[in-house]
Motif scaffolding. Structure first.
Motif, mmCIF file in Angstrom:
data_model
loop_
_atom_site.group_PDB
_atom_site.id
_atom_site.type_symbol
_atom_site.label_atom_id
_atom_site.label_comp_id
_atom_site.label_asym_id
_atom_site.label_seq_id
_atom_site.Cartn_x
_atom_site.Cartn_y
_atom_site.Cartn_z
ATOM 1 N N SER A 1 0.847 -1.199 0.000
ATOM 2 C CA SER A 1 0.000 0.000 0.000
ATOM 3 C C SER A 1 0.880 1.245 0.000
ATOM 4 O O SER A 1 1.786 1.374 0.831
ATOM 5 C CB SER A 1 -0.907 0.004 1.232
ATOM 6 O OG SER A 1 -1.561 1.251 1.371
ATOM 7 N N THR A 2 0.624 2.136 -0.954
ATOM 8 C CA THR A 2 1.427 3.365 -1.028
ATOM 9 C C THR A 2 1.218 4.238 0.205
ATOM 10 O O THR A 2 2.145 4.923 0.655
ATOM 11 C CB THR A 2 1.065 4.151 -2.288
ATOM 12 O OG1 THR A 2 -0.350 4.394 -2.306
ATOM 13 C CG2 THR A 2 1.454 3.388 -3.540
ATOM 14 N N ILE A 3 0.000 4.227 0.761
ATOM 15 C CA ILE A 3 -0.266 5.024 1.968
ATOM 16 C C ILE A 3 0.527 4.478 3.149
ATOM 17 O O ILE A 3 1.154 5.231 3.909
ATOM 18 C CB ILE A 3 -1.776 5.025 2.282
ATOM 19 C CG1 ILE A 3 -2.554 5.709 1.154
ATOM 20 C CG2 ILE A 3 -2.047 5.723 3.616
ATOM 21 C CD1 ILE A 3 -4.046 5.708 1.343
ATOM 22 N N THR A 4 0.530 3.138 3.289
ATOM 23 C CA THR A 4 1.298 2.517 4.367
ATOM 24 C C THR A 4 2.780 2.804 4.203
ATOM 25 O O THR A 4 3.491 3.130 5.174
ATOM 26 C CB THR A 4 1.049 1.000 4.381
ATOM 27 O OG1 THR A 4 -0.347 0.746 4.531
ATOM 28 C CG2 THR A 4 1.827 0.349 5.510
ATOM 29 N N GLU A 5 3.255 2.706 2.961
ATOM 30 C CA GLU A 5 4.667 2.971 2.698
ATOM 31 C C GLU A 5 5.031 4.407 3.043
ATOM 32 O O GLU A 5 6.099 4.688 3.580
ATOM 33 C CB GLU A 5 4.966 2.694 1.223
ATOM 34 C CG GLU A 5 6.422 2.835 0.842
ATOM 35 C CD GLU A 5 7.297 1.773 1.481
ATOM 36 O OE1 GLU A 5 8.503 2.026 1.608
ATOM 37 O OE2 GLU A 5 6.771 0.705 1.881
ATOM 38 N N THR A 6 4.105 5.329 2.756
ATOM 39 C CA THR A 6 4.353 6.738 3.038
ATOM 40 C C THR A 6 4.425 7.010 4.535
ATOM 41 O O THR A 6 5.288 7.754 5.008
ATOM 42 C CB THR A 6 3.242 7.605 2.409
ATOM 43 O OG1 THR A 6 3.228 7.393 1.005
ATOM 44 C CG2 THR A 6 3.478 9.084 2.698
ATOM 45 N N LEU A 7 3.514 6.388 5.299
ATOM 46 C CA LEU A 7 3.412 6.681 6.731
ATOM 47 C C LEU A 7 4.343 5.852 7.589
ATOM 48 O O LEU A 7 4.297 5.954 8.826
ATOM 49 C CB LEU A 7 1.968 6.487 7.191
ATOM 50 C CG LEU A 7 0.936 7.419 6.546
ATOM 51 C CD1 LEU A 7 -0.468 7.116 7.064
ATOM 52 C CD2 LEU A 7 1.291 8.879 6.814
ATOM 53 N N THR A 8 5.170 5.012 6.982
ATOM 54 C CA THR A 8 6.105 4.202 7.765
ATOM 55 C C THR A 8 7.553 4.535 7.438
ATOM 56 O O THR A 8 8.455 3.768 7.792
ATOM 57 C CB THR A 8 5.856 2.699 7.524
ATOM 58 O OG1 THR A 8 5.908 2.433 6.114
ATOM 59 C CG2 THR A 8 4.507 2.281 8.089
ATOM 60 N N THR A 9 7.776 5.654 6.765
ATOM 61 C CA THR A 9 9.136 6.078 6.442
ATOM 62 C C THR A 9 9.398 7.458 7.036
ATOM 63 O O THR A 9 8.465 8.232 7.286
ATOM 64 C CB THR A 9 9.350 6.137 4.922
ATOM 65 O OG1 THR A 9 8.437 7.087 4.351
ATOM 66 C CG2 THR A 9 9.129 4.780 4.280
ATOM 67 N N ILE A 10 10.675 7.753 7.242
ATOM 68 C CA ILE A 10 11.053 9.067 7.770
ATOM 69 C C ILE A 10 10.600 10.168 6.828
ATOM 70 O O ILE A 10 10.052 11.198 7.245
ATOM 71 C CB ILE A 10 12.583 9.135 7.985
ATOM 72 C CG1 ILE A 10 13.009 8.145 9.068
ATOM 73 C CG2 ILE A 10 13.012 10.557 8.353
ATOM 74 C CD1 ILE A 10 14.512 8.083 9.276
ATOM 75 N N SER A 11 10.804 9.946 5.528
ATOM 76 C CA SER A 11 10.408 10.963 4.541
ATOM 77 C C SER A 11 8.907 11.191 4.544
ATOM 78 O O SER A 11 8.438 12.322 4.449
ATOM 79 C CB SER A 11 10.874 10.536 3.147
ATOM 80 O OG SER A 11 12.274 10.405 3.088
ATOM 81 N N GLY A 12 8.146 10.102 4.636
ATOM 82 C CA GLY A 12 6.691 10.227 4.611
ATOM 83 C C GLY A 12 6.146 10.935 5.834
ATOM 84 O O GLY A 12 5.296 11.835 5.732
ATOM 85 N N ILE A 13 6.632 10.547 7.019
ATOM 86 C CA ILE A 13 6.143 11.167 8.264
ATOM 87 C C ILE A 13 6.535 12.641 8.325
ATOM 88 O O ILE A 13 5.711 13.510 8.654
ATOM 89 C CB ILE A 13 6.685 10.400 9.483
ATOM 90 C CG1 ILE A 13 6.133 8.982 9.507
ATOM 91 C CG2 ILE A 13 6.333 11.132 10.769
ATOM 92 C CD1 ILE A 13 6.741 8.097 10.577
ATOM 93 N N SER A 14 7.795 12.931 8.007
ATOM 94 C CA SER A 14 8.236 14.331 8.045
ATOM 95 C C SER A 14 7.515 15.165 6.987
ATOM 96 O O SER A 14 7.177 16.331 7.232
ATOM 97 C CB SER A 14 9.743 14.413 7.843
ATOM 98 O OG SER A 14 10.129 13.852 6.597
ATOM 99 N N GLY A 15 7.272 14.569 5.820
ATOM 100 C CA GLY A 15 6.525 15.295 4.786
ATOM 101 C C GLY A 15 5.109 15.609 5.221
ATOM 102 O O GLY A 15 4.583 16.691 4.937
ATOM 103 N N LEU A 16 4.481 14.649 5.920
ATOM 104 C CA LEU A 16 3.133 14.890 6.432
ATOM 105 C C LEU A 16 3.135 16.014 7.462
ATOM 106 O O LEU A 16 2.245 16.890 7.445
ATOM 107 C CB LEU A 16 2.584 13.598 7.051
ATOM 108 C CG LEU A 16 1.176 13.667 7.648
ATOM 109 C CD1 LEU A 16 0.154 14.002 6.573
ATOM 110 C CD2 LEU A 16 0.813 12.352 8.336
#
Length: 503
Positions: free
Chosen positions: A98-113
């Motif tokens: 899941s792209t959403i899961t991948e986004t929310l489980t990485t440093i880049s994704g969390i910091s970007g959010l």
């Protein structure tokens, strides 16, 4: 360089408040540069939106590349990384990820959010409606930029953007390998490419602004520790409190404002107030009207009887940061100045009119300014009785000095009831105005700006006239249009130069 924006207002405010370092045109130019604050902030928001959308599109493209329908170079690059001697390029390793899961489980994704949420909060809380309804909400939410800076510094540490390593690139014929990717494991000219995450560099852009902001906060803390002596507290009608203060090495010019804090009310809140004293006075003052929780608490804490204080230590401590802003100083750079205030926008002109009076009374002072027209449009003058008292004092002094012609003022009352109208009509023939007590009678209704500008242009046919306005946006557009309409195309004719005071 757009990352400099979150601290630019504080930094420029400090710079323009440094009267020793920045004088004349430099200080005025710094004031004008603040007009770009919102424009660049919107530019950052738009850039961030495009950035987020681009990332989401790339993630969907990465996801599709792992599907059975993907083929060619895109599919070949996406499948790399499944064996021990390979490194991956596509962070989405399977089609079922899941792209959403991948986004929310990485440093880049969390910091970007966090960056996106921080920008959203800062932009929405900065709207004029929010600032007027709850200044505290705007003030506290604006400091979410600390989260923005931290998230931005670590955003690249996740290394979600990957590329071929320099060593791998040096061994490849890019054109050949692109067309013969099926032979990567067998062709000597095309070994299996190696990939790695891009080196994070956002911290380099964050470091400079953070250092500047830290310096600005240190200076503010130093100013906070400086003693402010309250010399007099005056209670004016309509719930207006005047605080007269002294502070070591405090220098000001007309139109500036200060940030005021009262630790006994709130240890974090700083509120801006326009200075109403003149630079020639041995004190600086602000007028505070009870219009909210904080101002009501301040007025309650400073019960005043209009007499000099006998025990200043018994009063709550206040801290002062500033002064900031100086747009109205340009009044003295024109032979004729036209000052227009609406409602609460009259406050910055209190200091200006006092300063004009002092300069007129100094025989050794040679002023370029020879005539001032002042217009004040208000719905209820009782809310600003302290300013009417100031006008009365200036009117009396100038008449005694034989300079009554120097200042021409017009007060327009736009709101009244039936009882007021009857009282006005009954006392119309008296020598002083029944509303303000001034010699100049109050006008009722809104001014006809065409007639006013036409008359001023006729009286000064070959002059540069500075127009200074503080008030609502709708009236600002009208005044700006009048300046263009009545400025002559002839270089030797009359020209109106519009200046708007942000308030």
């Amino acid at each position: 360089m757009l990352i400099l924006l979150p601290i630019s207002r504080n930094l420029i405010s400090f710079m323009r408040g440094a009267s020793i370092c920045f004088r004349g045109p430099w200080r005025r130019q710094l004031d004008k540069n603040l007009k770009f604050h919102k424009l660049v902030a919107y530019g950052i928001a738009i850039n961030a939106t495009i950035h987020v959308v681009a990332h989401l599109c790339n993630l969907e493209r990465y996801h599709w590349a792992q599907s059975a329908e993907a083929e060619g170079l895109l599919a070949a690059l996406s499948k790399l990384g499944d064996t021990p001697n390979e490194t991956y390029l596509n962070p989405i390793r399977t089609f079922h990820t899941s792209t959403i899961t991948e986004t929310l489980t990485t440093i880049s994704g969390i910091s970007g959010l966090l960056i996106s949420l921080a920008l959203t909060l800062i932009m929405t809380s900065s709207t004029e409606f929010i600032r007027q309804a709850s200044y505290e909400l705007f003030w506290y939410t604006h400091h979410v930029f600390i989260v923005l800076f931290i998230s931005l510094a670590v955003h690249g540490a996740g290394r979600i953007v990957r590329g071929q390593t320099p060593e791998s690139l040096s061994r490849h014929n890019v054109t050949f390998c692109r067309d013969h990717h099926v032979e990567w494991h067998t062709a000597a000219r095309c070994p299996v490419p190696q990939f790695s995450g891009k080196e994070p560099s956002a911290w380099k852009w964050v470091l400079g602004p953070v250092v500047l902001y830290a310096c600005e906060r240190i200076i503010r803390c130093w100013r906070f520790q400086q003693e402010v002596v309250i010399t007099k507290v005056v209670s004016h009608p309509s719930g207006v409190l005047e605080l007269r203060m002294k502070k070591r090495n405090f220098k000001m010019v007309p139109g500036q404002y200060i940030l005021l804090q009262c630790p006994s009310i709130s240890s974090l809140e700083w509120h801006p107030f326009t200075l109403t004293s003149a630079p020639q006075e041995d004190f600086f003052s602000v007028h505070v009207r009870a219009a909210g929780d904080w101002t009501e608490a301040l007025c309650k804490a400073f019960g005043a009887d209009g007499q000099p204080l006998q025990g200043p230590r018994s009063l709550p401590r206040v801290a002062v940061d500033g002064p900031f802003g100086a747009a109205l100083t340009d009044v003295f750079h024109y032979p004729v100045s036209l000052c227009i205030a609406a409602g609460i926008g009259v406050t910055p002109f209190a200091s200006l009119l006092k300063s004009i009076w002092y300069k007129c009374c100094e025989p050794q002072t040679q002023l370029k300014l020879s005539k001032v027209y002042f217009y004040w449009i208000c719905r209820d003058p009782r809310a600003f009785e302290w300013f009417a008292d100031l006008l009365l004092s200036l009117e009396t002094r100038m008449r005694e000095q034989g300079k009554a012609h120097f200042l021409t003022y017009h007060i327009f009352l736009t709101g009244w009831d039936e009882n007021q109208a009857f009282h006005i009509a009954l006392h119309w023939d008296e020598n002083t105005d029944v509303i303000t007590g001034l010699k100049q009678k109050t006008f009722y209704g809104r001014p006809n700006w065409n007639n006013e500008f036409r008359q001023v242009a006729y009286s000064h046919p070959s002059s540069d006239i500075g127009v200074f306005f503080c008030g609502p946006k709708a009236l600002s557009k009208i005044i700006q249009r009048m300046c263009r309409l009545y400025s002559s195309a002839d270089p030797r004719g009359v020209h109106f130069y519009y200046n708007k005071e942000s308030f």
